[in-house]
Design an enzyme around this catalytic site. Structure first.
Site, short mmCIF file in Angstrom:
data_model
loop_
_atom_site.label_atom_id
_atom_site.label_comp_id
_atom_site.label_asym_id
_atom_site.label_seq_id
_atom_site.Cartn_x
_atom_site.Cartn_y
_atom_site.Cartn_z
N CYS A 232 -3.04 2.52 0.21
CA CYS A 232 -2.66 2.83 -0.74
C CYS A 232 -3.42 3.90 -2.12
O CYS A 232 -4.00 4.99 -1.32
CB CYS A 232 -1.81 2.20 -2.13
N ARG B 192 -1.32 -1.63 -4.35
CA ARG B 192 -0.45 -1.44 -3.52
C ARG B 192 -0.69 -2.41 -1.93
O ARG B 192 -0.78 -3.64 -1.56
CB ARG B 192 0.54 -0.69 -2.59
N ASP C 189 4.96 3.20 -6.05
CA ASP C 189 3.78 2.37 -7.08
C ASP C 189 4.16 1.98 -8.25
O ASP C 189 4.77 2.48 -9.09
CB ASP C 189 3.15 3.72 -7.73
#
Length: 168
Positions: A11, A17, A128
């Site tokens: 990420c 994440r 996100d």
């Protein structure tokens, strides 16, 4: 048949994440008895948070579901990740674009969206949650758990010996 498999989650900052996916898959592999057969890691496309622990909100929401993230530390994606990994699983299209820029044509087959493995949710991206609230962190966990269940099925197939065909 493979005897070992290496997965890297990717990420932007490696604090929300990808460490969540790292922690979820690590736990699922342990529960499935596959922890020694699969190496799990996570990395960032940007080096904003190198050395930082996962976001406290990610840790809190993950812990509420039984996943430990506190030992993980953010790090940038490295060239060696492309060489070692069997799968580099990105969280969104921006991560895919950034990862593709660094990837050789021979390694591109390793890149996929994590959500490609979802069995119940339909989403291309894991959004996100960094600027969001509790519901956003829960949404990440819902998507990641679903995708990791599908990924676990994939890993079982990759690590299983081939079934013999019918006798000739």
């Amino acid at each position: 048949m493979k005897t070992r498999f290496h997965v890297v989650f990717v990420c932007m900052g490696n604090i929300c994440r990808s460490p969540t996916a790292h922690g979820v898959l690590r736990r699922k592999l342990l529960d499935a008895g596959l922890a020694t057969a699969v190496t799990v890691d996570s990395a960032a496309t940007h080096d904003y948070h190198t050395g930082a622990a996962p976001d406290r909100r990610s840790q809190s929401h993950a812990l509420a579901r039984g996943y430990q993230l506190g030992d993980l530390r953010a790090r940038p994606l490295a060239d060696v990740d492309f060489e070692r990994a069997d799968l580099l699983l990105v969280m969104d299209d921006d991560n895919l674009a950034a990862t593709l820029q660094r990837c050789t044509p021979e390694q591109r087959h390793k890149l996929r969206h994590l959500t490609d493995f979802c069995r119940h949710h339909r989403s291309v991206n894991v959004p996100d949650p960094y600027t969001g609230g509790p519901a956003d962190f829960e949404r990440v966990l819902d998507l990641v758990e679903d995708a990791c269940d599908g990924l676990l099925d994939h890993l079982r197939r990759e690590l299983s010996p081939p079934r013999p065909g019918p006798p000739r």
